[in-house]
Enzyme design. Structure first.
Site, PDB file in Angstrom:
ATOM      1  N   GLU A  77      22.999  31.681 133.610  1.00  0.00           N
ATOM      2  CA  GLU A  77      24.515  31.564 133.489  1.00  0.00           C
ATOM      3  C   GLU A  77      25.074  30.204 134.348  1.00  0.00           C
ATOM      4  O   GLU A  77      25.855  29.651 133.879  1.00  0.00           O
ATOM      5  CB  GLU A  77      25.136  32.825 133.892  1.00  0.00           C
ATOM      6  N   PHE A 139      28.118  50.408 137.330  1.00  0.00           N
ATOM      7  CA  PHE A 139      26.947  49.406 136.950  1.00  0.00           C
ATOM      8  C   PHE A 139      27.605  48.172 136.506  1.00  0.00           C
ATOM      9  O   PHE A 139      28.539  48.056 135.774  1.00  0.00           O
ATOM     10  CB  PHE A 139      26.328  50.022 136.097  1.00  0.00           C
ATOM     11  N   GLN A 140      27.179  47.196 137.085  1.00  0.00           N
ATOM     12  CA  GLN A 140      27.345  45.604 136.925  1.00  0.00           C
ATOM     13  C   GLN A 140      28.968  45.452 136.967  1.00  0.00           C
ATOM     14  O   GLN A 140      29.303  44.562 135.985  1.00  0.00           O
ATOM     15  CB  GLN A 140      26.751  45.437 135.579  1.00  0.00           C
ATOM     16  N   LYS A 189      35.133  45.959 128.610  1.00  0.00           N
ATOM     17  CA  LYS A 189      34.425  46.332 127.535  1.00  0.00           C
ATOM     18  C   LYS A 189      35.499  47.156 126.391  1.00  0.00           C
ATOM     19  O   LYS A 189      35.354  46.931 125.213  1.00  0.00           O
ATOM     20  CB  LYS A 189      33.073  47.288 127.913  1.00  0.00           C
ATOM     21  N   MET A 497      17.470  12.336 149.635  1.00  0.00           N
ATOM     22  CA  MET A 497      18.754  11.897 150.429  1.00  0.00           C
ATOM     23  C   MET A 497      18.950  12.633 151.887  1.00  0.00           C
ATOM     24  O   MET A 497      19.190  12.230 152.738  1.00  0.00           O
ATOM     25  CB  MET A 497      19.961  12.379 149.501  1.00  0.00           C
TER      26      MET A 497
HETATM   27  C1  LIG Z   1      22.708  23.145 145.481  1.00  0.00           C
HETATM   28  C2  LIG Z   1      22.537  22.164 146.501  1.00  0.00           C
HETATM   29  N1  LIG Z   1      21.717  22.470 147.533  1.00  0.00           N
HETATM   30  C3  LIG Z   1      21.814  21.367 148.580  1.00  0.00           C
HETATM   31  C4  LIG Z   1      22.327  20.374 148.335  1.00  0.00           C
HETATM   32  C5  LIG Z   1      22.014  19.146 149.583  1.00  0.00           C
HETATM   33  N2  LIG Z   1      21.331  17.938 149.241  1.00  0.00           N
HETATM   34  C6  LIG Z   1      22.016  16.846 148.785  1.00  0.00           C
HETATM   35  S1  LIG Z   1      20.960  15.640 147.989  1.00  0.00           S
HETATM   36  C7  LIG Z   1      19.511  16.641 148.353  1.00  0.00           C
HETATM   37  C8  LIG Z   1      18.299  16.206 148.030  1.00  0.00           C
HETATM   38  C9  LIG Z   1      17.871  15.857 146.701  1.00  0.00           C
HETATM   39  O1  LIG Z   1      16.641  16.126 146.378  1.00  0.00           O
HETATM   40  P1  LIG Z   1      15.954  15.382 145.086  1.00  0.00           P
HETATM   41  O2  LIG Z   1      16.621  16.098 144.268  1.00  0.00           O
HETATM   42  O3  LIG Z   1      14.635  15.288 145.146  1.00  0.00           O
HETATM   43  O4  LIG Z   1      16.858  14.024 144.868  1.00  0.00           O
HETATM   44  P2  LIG Z   1      16.454  12.585 145.605  1.00  0.00           P
HETATM   45  O5  LIG Z   1      17.588  12.664 146.838  1.00  0.00           O
HETATM   46  O6  LIG Z   1      15.074  12.576 146.327  1.00  0.00           O
HETATM   47  O7  LIG Z   1      16.604  11.679 144.681  1.00  0.00           O
HETATM   48  C10 LIG Z   1      20.175  18.235 149.137  1.00  0.00           C
HETATM   49  C11 LIG Z   1      19.083  18.954 149.594  1.00  0.00           C
HETATM   50  C12 LIG Z   1      23.025  19.975 147.329  1.00  0.00           C
HETATM   51  N3  LIG Z   1      23.567  18.937 147.084  1.00  0.00           N
HETATM   52  N4  LIG Z   1      23.243  21.060 146.582  1.00  0.00           N
END
Ligand SMILES: Cc1ncc(C[n+]2csc(CCOP(=O)(O)OP(=O)(O)O)c2C)c(N)n1
Ligand SMILES: [Mg+2]
Length: 583
Positions: A77, A139-140, A189, A497
């Site tokens: 979802e 439930f749910q 429902k 990042m």
């Molecule tokens: C759901 C979620 N969890 C954690 C983060 C924190 N976060 C931002 S960028 C990143 C790294 C992303 O890694 P990747 O998808 O390999 O992309 P890259 O930066 O290597 O291009 C993280 C963990 C986020 N933005 N969203």
């Protein structure tokens, strides 16, 4: 706004069946589920993204009997809301989601929050336990209206099937008007099973919800005067220009006045990057010249932008010497983060032509000389290596092969910033990304939604090895529905990042950001779903693989671009620094 359905005219006051005689002539008595489908069709909805479960089975039975409404079975979802969001960002039409009660609803939360913060029109239907069971820990059962209240523009709990049609029409109106956003309708429902009247009545009367659309005349005149006499004016254009479909008005204004334009991440595509007035993106990973221009300008015109902290950097260093004008449909955005001297509340599409009428072309040759010098001294760079793929080079080749005409959808991370900086966006709605929430796992399902909307257009999802692993199950949806999304994984073996921040600000202590030992074989993963898979390890292979991928139109394609692991994305404004303190 009142979050209960009780505000509506109760057409069945005494609980007995209203007689046909008191209804408009075309009224039909239908089940709630049938009313739902009829109303959606009447509103022009062509696709919904959904997932069945006990509470919504009567709706699914109606969809089975009335297949006119296209339903796409997503595999999670969360991905369904991102797909609806991608559909909405690509088309401007609201995305529609249908899920069951409890976990079905709670799984949509991230997608709703992502849409809310980026002002994306969306209507989410959640199943709910029967009204007699609400509050029983049935439930749910989950109080999804309560859970999503802070991340929806409005929500409803339906208490009478006779109100359902009106609620749906109102929900679409609220989701798409003013500052757009997600609206949730919770459907017990028994409400979808019991009967009510479908009238076809289209009138919506919401006295407490009347977004201002025309800007205040004297404010516009004052703004025009400032801009006409400015020596160093700058336009800062945000996602509101795209949501408000005002790209033509913006382009005309900027071209006639020759005022430079910088766009936010959400605003990319609002002003063609090929035009001489374009300075590209500003903010944390913005261009050197955009960030310097915003720091040095004397009049700043913010259009459909909200002074997000990723854009402003340290507030006391943000455009310290400028008069600020802010056009926005949402009065609550005005002077929220940065005080502005001239607020103009209104629809950008109405205000910009008015402003254009009153603004004289300012004399700003000197300002342009300065900007040209910045551009010359600090261009965005695309480093290349002979044997290894540099991430920036990957974006450049994608741009070249798609001739800048693809709908580019990104996930979140370094790849997102490089895609924002280096792909040349010349059309609105051609760059789709989670800006406000920065939701990893958004990219691929959102690309799927965009590709459902535009099956003939190339849709390229630029994602990370981390982010792709958050929602890869939608390969199954794409294979089943022959959705030919091109997924380009920038595989750097890291949560890139995060690793970049750890390198620069945490003494290279790469705590839990190394994915290399756990990453799957993305080609085999793709093939196991029936998708096409390619591995790209050498710079010279990039073009031919991309060209091959572009020819595949009957299934999704996964391309595993193995790029240099420890490249960093610059320029970068460190957290807490001012925009002109870029590294
Ligand atoms: C759901 C979620 N969890 C954690 C983060 C924190 N976060 C931002 S960028 C990143 C790294 C992303 O890694 P990747 O998808 O390999 O992309 P890259 O930066 O290597 O291009 C993280 C963990 C986020 N933005 N969203
Ligand atoms: Mg990565």
């Amino acid at each position: 706004m009142n979050n209960e359905a009780t505000q509506f005219k109760d057409r069945n006051l005494n609980g007995s069946k209203p007689s046909l005689v008191s209804q408009p002539t075309q009224a039909q008595e239908l089940t709630g589920a049938e009313i739902l489908v009829e109303t959606l069709l009447d509103l022009g909805v062509d696709t919904i993204f959904g997932y069945p479960g006990g509470a919504v089975l009567p709706i699914y039975d109606t969809l089975y009997k009335n297949p006119k409404l296209r339903h796409i079975l997503i595999r999670h979802e969360q991905a369904g809301t991102h797909a609806a969001d991608g559909y909405a960002r690509a088309t401007g039409k609201p995305g529609v989601v249908l899920v069951t009660s409890g976990p079905g609803g709670t799984n949509t939360v991230t997608g709703i929050a992502t849409a809310a913060i980026d002002s994306i029109p969306m209507v989410v239907f959640t199943g709910q336990v029967a009204t007699s069971l609400i509050g029983n820990d049935a439930f749910q059962e989950a109080d999804i209206v309560g859970i999503t209240r802070p991340i929806t523009k409005h929500s409803y709990l339906v208490k009478d099937a006779n109100q359902l049609e009106h609620i749906i029409r109102e929900a679409f109106h609220i989701a798409t008007s003013g500052k757009p956003g997600p609206v949730l309708i919770d459907l017990p429902k028994n409400m979808v099973m019991s009967k009510g009247f479908y009238t076809g009545e289209k009138d919506i009367n919401l006295p407490s919800y009347r977004p201002v659309t025309r800007g205040h005349y004297s404010q516009i005149v004052k703004a025009a005067e400032l801009l006409s006499n400015a020596k160093r004016p700058l336009i800062y254009a945000g996602g509101g220009v795209i949501r408000g479909e005002a790209w033509k008005e913006l382009t005309e204004f900027a071209e006639r006045t020759n005022i430079p334009v910088t766009t936010t991440l959400m605003g990319l595509g609002a002003f063609p990057e090929g035009k001489p007035q374009a300075l590209g993106m500003l903010g944390m990973h913005g261009t050197w010249y955009a960030n310097m221009a915003i720091t040095d300008c004397d009049v700043l015109l913010a259009v459909g932008a909200r002074f997000d902290d990723r854009v402003t950097g340290r507030l006391d260093g943000f455009s310290p010497n400028s008069w600020k004008i802010h056009i926005d449909i949402d009065p609550s955005c005005i002077s929220k983060n940065v005080a502005v001297e001239i607020p103009i509340v209104g629809h950008v599409k109405n205000v910009l032509p008015e402003l254009d009428k009153h603004t004289k072309k300012p004399e700003i040759d000197e300002w342009w000389n300065t900007i040209h010098q910045w551009k010359k001294d600090h261009p965005l760079s695309t480093p290349k290596m002979k044997d290894r793929i540099m991430p920036q080079h990957m974006i450049e080749v994608i741009s070249e092969v798609t001739k800048g005409e693809a709908i580019v959808v990104t996930d979140v991370g370094q790849h997102q910033m490089w895609a924002a900086q280096l792909y040349q966006y010349n059309h609105p709605r051609s760059f789709i990304t989670s800006g406000g929430l920065g939701t990893m796992g958004f990219g691929f399902p959102a690309a799927m939604g965009a590709a459902v909307a535009y099956p003939e257009r190339p849709v390229v999802c630029i994602t990370g090895d981390g982010g792709f692993q958050m929602t890869p199950m939608e390969l199954s949806t794409c294979v089943e529905n022959k959705i030919p999304v091109k997924i380009a994984i920038m595989n750097n073996g890291y949560l890139g990042m995060v690793r970049q921040w750890q390198e620069l600000f945490f003494g290279k202590r790469y705590a839990h950001s190394d994915l290399r030992r756990g990453n799957p074989d993305f080609v085999k993963l793709a093939e196991s779903y029936g998708a096409a898979g390619f591995r790209v390890t050498k710079p010279e292979e990039m073009k031919s693989v991309l060209e091959k991928a572009m020819q595949i139109n009957d299934r999704p394609v996964v391309m595993d671009f193995q790029v240099v692991e420890e490249a960093n994305c610059y320029p970068m404004v460190p957290a807490g620094a001012a925009l002109n303190e870029m590294v």
